[in-house]
Design an enzyme around this catalytic site. Structure first.
Site, PDB file in Angstrom:
ATOM      1  CB  ILE A 111      14.378  -9.174   2.402  1.00  0.00           C
ATOM      2  CG1 ILE A 111      14.602  -7.656   2.288  1.00  0.00           C
ATOM      3  CG2 ILE A 111      15.329  -9.951   1.485  1.00  0.00           C
ATOM      4  CD1 ILE A 111      15.975  -7.192   2.734  1.00  0.00           C
ATOM      5  CB  VAL A 142      14.741 -11.976  -3.420  1.00  0.00           C
ATOM      6  CG1 VAL A 142      14.508 -10.557  -3.912  1.00  0.00           C
ATOM      7  CG2 VAL A 142      16.187 -12.156  -2.970  1.00  0.00           C
ATOM      8  CE  LYS A 143       6.704 -10.818   1.090  1.00  0.00           C
ATOM      9  NZ  LYS A 143       6.165 -10.008   2.189  1.00  0.00           N
ATOM     10  CB  ILE A 144       9.822 -10.312  -7.114  1.00  0.00           C
ATOM     11  CG1 ILE A 144      11.354 -10.330  -6.892  1.00  0.00           C
ATOM     12  CG2 ILE A 144       9.479  -9.599  -8.413  1.00  0.00           C
ATOM     13  CD1 ILE A 144      12.124 -11.062  -7.968  1.00  0.00           C
TER      14      ILE A 144
END
Length: 380
Positions: A111, A142-144
């Site tokens: 996400i 977690v997408k960064i």
């Protein structure tokens, strides 16, 4: 139900995990996601703001939860998060068995933090920590975005023990910087006396968008070129830069995991940050619809595919390990682009800027549409 033999061969014989680039509530509620895991051998899933815009806007399946948010006096932002977090949690639960079976190698659901934070390291860090805490699933990633500010946050997020999918990587240099950010985060964790064996990360290296952009630059040059030999050289480059670029990135991956710094972490049971091939649907009808699957199969990698490409691959992928074939040709092609008047560094920088915009626009559109739906469903 048996897994499709071509997709099974990619995973079992060549060591590449197939993830899907798609998520919506219908997929979960209908049982389709469960079926895809069983028949297509999916090992994980990625999402992004564009995917959620398509999932939520105009889909009545979310209305009851939106109405519940209205009754609870939640803001539009909180309603959005409640919808998305619920889908992510349910998807994580579907992949939990794979996460357990592979001891944390696969089974992840990604996400993305709000894309408008891509240039703010501190806010990205704060949101990543909050997302991870509120979703409450070990197998969430977690997408960064891989901006310089994003990588600053990545290092700190890894040090916090949070799984990270670093996205929007185009250049080999940006991948290398990402890999070292991951390593620095793990090293900080080791220095703090914390366990590193339960942390996982992927570096999402974008593919097809590079060929689209390079091919456009080539077509523009061809319009004004009369020298036949150079025209032929430019034509031969079309559709080949993205794969060559990825093959070079894979060679850098091998160099990094053989480094002393990585080996010291591996001795503490740290997990390598795998390269994940993203944007792997073919955008040019003149190219094979599975070109970015066939040409990038190789060990210790992930390929995240949209549903249509998964089905195309299940039907006619030509499965063989090719990530380390023609590597010398790949280096030669990339090194000679400048002689042909193609500035790859500039193209990569433009792609990163455009990539951020391509996620900000659907995110803002989704929030606007959701605000309209809240007004529509709110009691008079």
């Amino acid at each position: 139900m048996a897994i499709n033999p071509l997709l099974q061969k990619i995973e079992q014989e060549y060591g590449q995990s197939i993830w899907m680039d798609n998520l919506n509530r219908d997929l979960i509620k209908s049982g389709e996601l469960k079926t895809l895991i069983e028949t297509r051998g999916l090992r994980g899933l990625t999402s992004n703001p564009s995917i959620f815009e398509k999932a939520i806007v105009g889909n009545a399946i979310y209305d009851s939860d939106i109405e519940a948010g209205i009754k609870a006096n939640q803001s539009v932002e909180k309603i959005y998060e409640s919808l998305v977090f619920e889908d992510i949690r349910n998807a994580c639960d579907h992949f939990r068995a794979i996460y357990d079976e592979t001891e944390g190698l696969d089974g992840y659901v990604s996400i993305e933090v709000p894309p408008n934070l891509a240039l703010d390291a501190e806010k990205t860090l704060a949101e990543a920590k909050r997302y991870y805490k509120e979703i409450e699933r070990e197998n969430v990633m977690v997408k960064i975005p891989g901006t310089s500010q994003g990588l600053e946050a990545v290092e700190k997020v890894i040090a916090e023990g949070i799984n990270v999918n670093v996205t929007l990587l185009f250049s080999v240099d940006s991948y290398v910087e990402t890999a070292w950010a991951y390593i620095r985060g793990l090293e900080a964790r080791v220095q703090a006396g914390e366990d590193v064996s339960k942390i996982s990360s992927v570096a999402s290296f974008f593919i097809s968008r590079i060929d689209v952009k390079v091919d456009e630059a080539i077509d523009e040059k061809l319009k004004h070129m009369t020298e036949l030999q150079k025209k032929a050289q430019l034509e031969q480059v079309k559709g080949k830069v993205a794969i060559a670029n990825a093959k070079i990135a894979y060679q850098k991956y091998k160099e990094i995991i053989n480094s002393d710094r990585w080996q010291a972490l591996a001795a503490k049971k740290a997990n390598p940050q795998r390269l994940l091939w993203a944007s792997t649907s073919s955008k040019n009808p003149n190219y094979s619809d599975v070109i970015y699957v066939d040409e990038l199969i190789g060990p210790d990698t992930v390929n995240t595919l949209p549903p249509a490409t998964i089905e195309a691959c299940a039907d006619h992928c030509d499965v063989a390990s090719r990530i380390e074939t023609d590597v010398d040709k790949a280096y030669h092609l990339i090194e000679n682009l400048s002689e042909l008047g193609i500035d790859l560094d500039q193209i990569m920088a433009e792609l990163l800027d455009e990539g951020i915009d391509k996620f900000i626009e659907p995110f803002e559109s989704l929030m606007s549409s959701l605000e309209s739906k809240v007004k529509q469903l709110a009691p008079a």
